[in-house]
Structures are given as C-alpha cells and as structure tokens.
Design a protein around this motif. Sequence first.
Motif, short mmCIF file in Angstrom:
data_model
loop_
_atom_site.label_atom_id
_atom_site.label_comp_id
_atom_site.label_asym_id
_atom_site.label_seq_id
_atom_site.Cartn_x
_atom_site.Cartn_y
_atom_site.Cartn_z
N ARG A 100 100.70 -20.80 69.25
CA ARG A 100 101.61 -19.66 69.09
C ARG A 100 100.79 -18.39 68.87
NH1 ARG A 100 106.84 -20.47 67.30
NH2 ARG A 100 106.90 -18.21 67.39
N VAL A 101 100.37 -17.77 69.96
CA VAL A 101 99.50 -16.60 69.86
C VAL A 101 100.23 -15.43 69.23
CG1 VAL A 101 97.99 -15.03 71.17
CG2 VAL A 101 98.22 -17.41 71.88
N PRO A 120 101.89 -14.97 74.37
CA PRO A 120 103.02 -14.56 73.52
C PRO A 120 104.20 -14.12 74.39
CG PRO A 120 100.98 -13.51 72.81
CD PRO A 120 100.69 -14.16 74.12
N PRO A 121 105.44 -14.47 74.01
CA PRO A 121 106.60 -14.05 74.79
C PRO A 121 106.61 -12.55 75.09
CG PRO A 121 107.27 -15.62 73.12
CD PRO A 121 105.82 -15.32 72.87
N LEU A 122 106.15 -11.76 74.13
CA LEU A 122 106.11 -10.31 74.31
C LEU A 122 105.23 -9.93 75.51
CD1 LEU A 122 107.47 -8.01 72.67
CD2 LEU A 122 105.32 -7.74 71.44
N TRP A 123 104.11 -10.63 75.65
CA TRP A 123 103.20 -10.32 76.75
C TRP A 123 103.66 -10.93 78.06
CZ3 TRP A 123 98.38 -7.75 77.49
CH2 TRP A 123 98.09 -6.86 76.45
N GLY A 179 101.66 -0.20 77.71
CA GLY A 179 100.72 -0.12 76.60
C GLY A 179 100.28 -1.47 76.10
N ASP A 180 99.48 -1.47 75.05
CA ASP A 180 98.93 -2.67 74.44
C ASP A 180 99.93 -3.18 73.40
OD1 ASP A 180 97.23 -4.69 73.68
OD2 ASP A 180 96.01 -3.42 72.38
N TRP A 181 100.90 -3.99 73.85
CA TRP A 181 101.98 -4.42 72.98
C TRP A 181 101.48 -5.42 71.94
CZ3 TRP A 181 106.82 -5.60 76.54
CH2 TRP A 181 107.19 -4.41 77.20
N ARG A 182 101.46 -5.04 70.68
CA ARG A 182 101.10 -5.95 69.59
C ARG A 182 102.29 -6.25 68.68
NH1 ARG A 182 95.77 -7.62 69.71
NH2 ARG A 182 94.84 -6.73 71.58
N THR A 183 103.30 -5.42 68.75
CA THR A 183 104.52 -5.63 67.96
C THR A 183 105.72 -5.27 68.82
OG1 THR A 183 104.59 -3.36 67.11
CG2 THR A 183 103.28 -4.95 65.86
N GLU A 184 106.90 -5.68 68.36
CA GLU A 184 108.13 -5.32 69.07
C GLU A 184 108.31 -3.80 69.08
OE1 GLU A 184 111.39 -7.45 67.41
OE2 GLU A 184 110.65 -9.41 68.07
#
Length: 286
Positions: free
Chosen positions: A203-204, A246-249, A264-269
């Motif tokens: 779970r990255v 990660p689902p976000l990525w 951008g560099d998505w690290r958070t929602e």
Amino acid sequence: METAIKLKDFYFGYKKGGLVLKDINLEIPKGSFTVIVGPSGAGKTTLCKAMTGVVPFYSGGRYAGEVEIEGASTQGKMVSDLAMKIGFIMEDYESQLVSMTAGEEISFSLINHGFPVEEISARVSQALEDVGLPGRETYQLDELSGGQRQRLLLASVLAVHPDIIILDEPVSAMDPDGAYNLYQLIGRLHAQYGTTIVAVEHRVDYLLPFVTDMIGIKQGEIVAHGPFAAAARQLYEDEEMRQLLPPLWQVKLGLEQKLSLDLGDWRTETDAISDFRTFNLEGRAD
C-alpha cells in the motif's frame, strides 16, 4: 549524489530452487526514502536480505555479483558488523524481539555492539522518546500492544544510529490508522536524522507523502527504478504493476495519458483537488 546501497550484476538462488534475483543493478541514494513494490513472490524480501548481507552470507545459496553498503562490499562481512550501518525490520517482527522488557530489548543490541554502559541508558531513553514510547523502559513486552511492540523494535534499531533502515512490509498486521501512524513516525525520523529508508510495501499510499524513490521488481528482475514520479510512469505501462501504484497516482497518470496533460506531484488528495480546479478536470475527465 552519494550512494547508500549498490547492487551490481547480482544474481541469487536459494539452495533448492531456481534463481530468485536476476541481474540486479541499482543504486539507492543516500538519504532517500525508497519503496520497493512488486507482485507476491517477485523477490522483494530476498532483495532486502541481499541489501543487509543476510543473503547470501547467512542464509546460504548460490550468488554472483556485488553488494556494497556505503561504498564497501558486504562480502566477507559479518551480518552483526553490517548492523552498525544498516538496520533491518522483518515482516515477522515478533520473531526479532528477544527480551522481557522494553529497556532490555533496546539494550540487547547496544550491548552486543560493545557500547559503553554509561552510554546505553541515554541511547535507550532517546530511542523510546523518538518512537513515541517515552519512559517505557520497565514495561514488559506483553504490556505493549502490537503496534507499540513494532515501535519498540524500531527503537532498538534506531538506538544503534544506523545510516540505513530497511523495513519489509512493516505494517502488514496493522489496521489503516496504525499503518499511517507508523509511516508518519518513520517519515518524521527520516526528515530529522537524514536516515536512508528502504521499505517494501503493498500500500504505497501509506507512505506517499514521504517517498522519494521507487523500485519495481517482477519475477526477480528490476522493471523500474529511480525517482518516484519517473518510476511510477514506468510501472503504469505494465497492467500488473499498475495496480501496485497508489490509487491517486493511477488516476493522475490515467488523466495525463487521456488528456495529454502534465499534472503536479500528487502526494495528497489536496494536491489532486488543486489540479482538478486548475485544469477544470471535472468535466474533461468524463
């Protein structure tokens, strides 16, 4: 950039069975926070053990190639000597706990490494404070929760002040809240001490705010390696490996392909929401 760990033309197979690692060539930058991903049976744990010298010099097996820790070959080194530079927390962390109390657990490794008695007490106290367990020196291990015992093992590694810490699926037995909390702790320690962190993780998203680099391994071979964003793009092109992102990525990279954008560099929602508003993605993503 300095290199913490280097594997060159490395192959390994256990005494019975075929090759587990094949032609491994990679460098892990000093001070980085690297995640290793791959399907079950890909060789992730064996790769971690190779980085610590457990493979092949403790477990045995067939190997070729070189492993270097901070520029020095692991060949001919005792695992206990390498532990001064590199700490290792296995998935089965309970098997690494050997003492009755928290203070004794941390002291055990320090005594084995020959630290002077007057220094051990200070290191024990500081390590417990670092992992959020201050004043627990006299606690019996069975008085600590599973998550606290895992933090205790981390404290015993930190007390030695290694330059590198390797964690093999450290949150596999935790609920999501516990997993996020442990990685927040590791992320804080990484930022505070500049320790090189290498973690195997399915779970990255748990460590997305902290990770700098990523290694993808499949069937014993490296299929992606480098800064997180670049490695993620490589893994996205492989349908099996894509599911490990990660689902976000997965959403981000899918949108970039579909809409020919450079997001951008998505690290958070919050990062994702910002880009959705900037590029008016609500309507375009349909």
